[in-house]
Design a protein around this motif. Sequence first.
Motif, mmCIF file in Angstrom:
data_model
loop_
_atom_site.group_PDB
_atom_site.id
_atom_site.type_symbol
_atom_site.label_atom_id
_atom_site.label_comp_id
_atom_site.label_asym_id
_atom_site.label_seq_id
_atom_site.Cartn_x
_atom_site.Cartn_y
_atom_site.Cartn_z
ATOM 1 N N ARG A 1 7.435 3.052 -9.263
ATOM 2 C CA ARG A 1 6.862 1.740 -9.434
ATOM 3 C C ARG A 1 7.478 0.828 -9.174
ATOM 4 O O ARG A 1 8.833 -0.027 -9.632
ATOM 5 C CB ARG A 1 5.931 1.780 -10.973
ATOM 6 N N VAL A 2 7.649 -0.399 -8.074
ATOM 7 C CA VAL A 2 8.714 -0.942 -8.173
ATOM 8 C C VAL A 2 7.206 -2.548 -8.059
ATOM 9 O O VAL A 2 6.236 -2.457 -7.340
ATOM 10 C CB VAL A 2 8.675 -1.142 -6.391
ATOM 11 N N ASP A 3 8.200 -3.697 -8.671
ATOM 12 C CA ASP A 3 6.849 -4.873 -8.147
ATOM 13 C C ASP A 3 7.646 -5.242 -6.932
ATOM 14 O O ASP A 3 8.724 -5.582 -6.228
ATOM 15 C CB ASP A 3 7.883 -5.536 -9.148
ATOM 16 N N LEU A 4 6.675 -5.450 -5.972
ATOM 17 C CA LEU A 4 7.433 -5.829 -4.479
ATOM 18 C C LEU A 4 7.378 -7.032 -4.298
ATOM 19 O O LEU A 4 8.670 -7.672 -3.581
ATOM 20 C CB LEU A 4 5.952 -5.696 -3.288
ATOM 21 N N ARG A 5 6.644 -8.501 -5.132
ATOM 22 C CA ARG A 5 6.955 -9.700 -5.020
ATOM 23 C C ARG A 5 8.955 -9.699 -5.594
ATOM 24 O O ARG A 5 9.305 -10.645 -4.799
ATOM 25 C CB ARG A 5 6.343 -10.184 -5.893
ATOM 26 N N LEU A 6 9.257 -8.982 -6.323
ATOM 27 C CA LEU A 6 10.682 -8.997 -6.879
ATOM 28 C C LEU A 6 11.235 -8.822 -6.005
ATOM 29 O O LEU A 6 11.834 -9.815 -5.912
ATOM 30 C CB LEU A 6 10.465 -8.947 -8.171
ATOM 31 N N ALA A 7 10.575 -7.426 -4.993
ATOM 32 C CA ALA A 7 11.948 -6.776 -4.418
ATOM 33 C C ALA A 7 11.746 -7.748 -3.100
ATOM 34 O O ALA A 7 13.103 -8.586 -2.599
ATOM 35 C CB ALA A 7 11.266 -5.893 -3.650
ATOM 36 N N LEU A 8 11.302 -8.568 -2.953
ATOM 37 C CA LEU A 8 10.997 -9.633 -1.840
ATOM 38 C C LEU A 8 11.751 -11.208 -2.350
ATOM 39 O O LEU A 8 12.238 -11.706 -1.512
ATOM 40 C CB LEU A 8 9.174 -9.878 -1.074
ATOM 41 N N ARG A 9 11.119 -11.397 -3.145
ATOM 42 C CA ARG A 9 12.171 -12.797 -3.483
ATOM 43 C C ARG A 9 13.573 -12.393 -3.914
ATOM 44 O O ARG A 9 14.240 -13.003 -3.080
ATOM 45 C CB ARG A 9 11.416 -12.993 -5.077
ATOM 46 N N PRO B 1 6.569 -16.081 -0.486
ATOM 47 C CA PRO B 1 5.581 -15.963 -1.157
ATOM 48 C C PRO B 1 5.196 -16.597 -2.652
ATOM 49 O O PRO B 1 6.277 -16.118 -3.790
ATOM 50 C CB PRO B 1 4.564 -14.980 -1.228
ATOM 51 N N PRO B 2 4.810 -17.096 -3.415
ATOM 52 C CA PRO B 2 5.142 -17.947 -4.122
ATOM 53 C C PRO B 2 4.805 -16.586 -5.619
ATOM 54 O O PRO B 2 4.246 -15.904 -5.539
ATOM 55 C CB PRO B 2 3.849 -18.297 -4.839
ATOM 56 N N PRO B 3 5.314 -16.353 -6.840
ATOM 57 C CA PRO B 3 5.141 -15.620 -7.821
ATOM 58 C C PRO B 3 3.618 -14.925 -8.341
ATOM 59 O O PRO B 3 2.416 -15.876 -7.942
ATOM 60 C CB PRO B 3 5.295 -15.963 -9.169
ATOM 61 N N ARG C 1 7.366 -17.559 7.551
ATOM 62 C CA ARG C 1 6.827 -17.515 6.451
ATOM 63 C C ARG C 1 6.076 -15.687 6.536
ATOM 64 O O ARG C 1 5.421 -15.445 7.145
ATOM 65 C CB ARG C 1 5.486 -18.014 6.885
ATOM 66 N N MET C 2 5.251 -15.723 4.727
ATOM 67 C CA MET C 2 5.616 -14.533 3.949
ATOM 68 C C MET C 2 4.507 -14.426 3.032
ATOM 69 O O MET C 2 4.187 -15.552 2.454
ATOM 70 C CB MET C 2 6.916 -13.898 3.522
ATOM 71 N N GLU C 3 3.387 -14.120 3.482
ATOM 72 C CA GLU C 3 2.387 -13.418 2.303
ATOM 73 C C GLU C 3 2.073 -12.075 1.441
ATOM 74 O O GLU C 3 2.297 -11.276 2.550
ATOM 75 C CB GLU C 3 0.956 -14.230 3.724
ATOM 76 N N MET C 4 1.328 -12.784 0.422
ATOM 77 C CA MET C 4 1.414 -10.938 -0.012
ATOM 78 C C MET C 4 0.036 -10.505 -0.145
ATOM 79 O O MET C 4 -0.617 -12.309 -1.109
ATOM 80 C CB MET C 4 2.764 -10.729 -1.350
ATOM 81 N N SER C 5 -0.595 -9.672 -0.331
ATOM 82 C CA SER C 5 -2.264 -9.855 -0.809
ATOM 83 C C SER C 5 -2.138 -7.894 -1.624
ATOM 84 O O SER C 5 -1.713 -7.211 -0.944
ATOM 85 C CB SER C 5 -3.161 -10.263 -0.133
ATOM 86 N N ARG C 6 -3.203 -7.611 -1.944
ATOM 87 C CA ARG C 6 -3.936 -6.895 -2.285
ATOM 88 C C ARG C 6 -4.882 -6.421 -1.037
ATOM 89 O O ARG C 6 -6.180 -6.821 -1.238
ATOM 90 C CB ARG C 6 -3.931 -6.498 -3.684
ATOM 91 N N ALA C 7 -4.933 -5.073 -0.597
ATOM 92 C CA ALA C 7 -6.322 -5.133 0.176
ATOM 93 C C ALA C 7 -6.512 -3.660 -0.571
ATOM 94 O O ALA C 7 -6.057 -2.372 -0.178
ATOM 95 C CB ALA C 7 -5.943 -4.802 1.461
#
Length: 265
Positions: free
Chosen positions: A50-58, A78-80, A115-121
């Motif tokens: 399990r890896v926090d992808l938002r933190l990795a990208l930050r 992307p924002p937190p 620009r970077m965007e993160m989402s869940r699909a």
Amino acid sequence: ADDPANPLTARQIQSVRQIEAAAGVLLALIEETEAFMTGGDGGGSPSLHRVDLRLALRQVCDGLEAQAREAGVTLACPPPAHGLCVMADPSQIRRIPRRLVENALRHSPGGGKVRMEMSRAEDRIVIAIHDAGMIPVGAGDDRPFRPLDGRDARGGTALGVASVQRLTERMGGALTMARNPGAGAIFSLSLPAAPAPGLASSRQAVVLYIEDNPANIALMRQAASGLGLTLHAATTGPEGLDLSRALRPDVILLDIGCRTWTAMR
């Protein structure tokens, strides 16, 4: 960001940003050194966790901030966000967005924006990386993934993108490219979402922290309190061994500094 009911204060956010920035720079140096030593994207089967992808990208963004400034390109991370964790190899996951962001920086003109965007699909977490580079007329959407042949106007990162694609697929993910309606390209990275963490029992997890720096212990106590963990601290190796035998902790966090680690060996 992990607990929407208890948002961080402005000072805490600033402290977290400083920590993430420093960590991002160190991780970038480590990963680039590892890539040089292994000669590429690494082989074999990845070990998925399990890896926090938002933190990795930050961390990737912080590590590339200086490169973006030098190129005159705005790097918009992307924002937190809460719950954007994936199943991936922790030792490899940062290489993927790092290479994609580097690719975007190289092909965006001065004054442009990456620009970077993160989402869940559904059961996937998706990162979309938008650059402002010009794509040659007639270039197919699969061209950056082909072997480098010297004719690709998007330059010498074609091989790197192909390497990233292989690494992504080994983790059960996918990497695609599409044309930006304005200009440039959109690289979309999707990886399997991690299942929600669950506790085997209702009891609090017990953590033993072996560390001789009082400031680090104080910081860890604050973090453990926010996570609902029971933290016990030892400041020497022998004390840590005694507590580990007595407490049988669920997790041991061990400082590898000389005074602690040498004593335990």
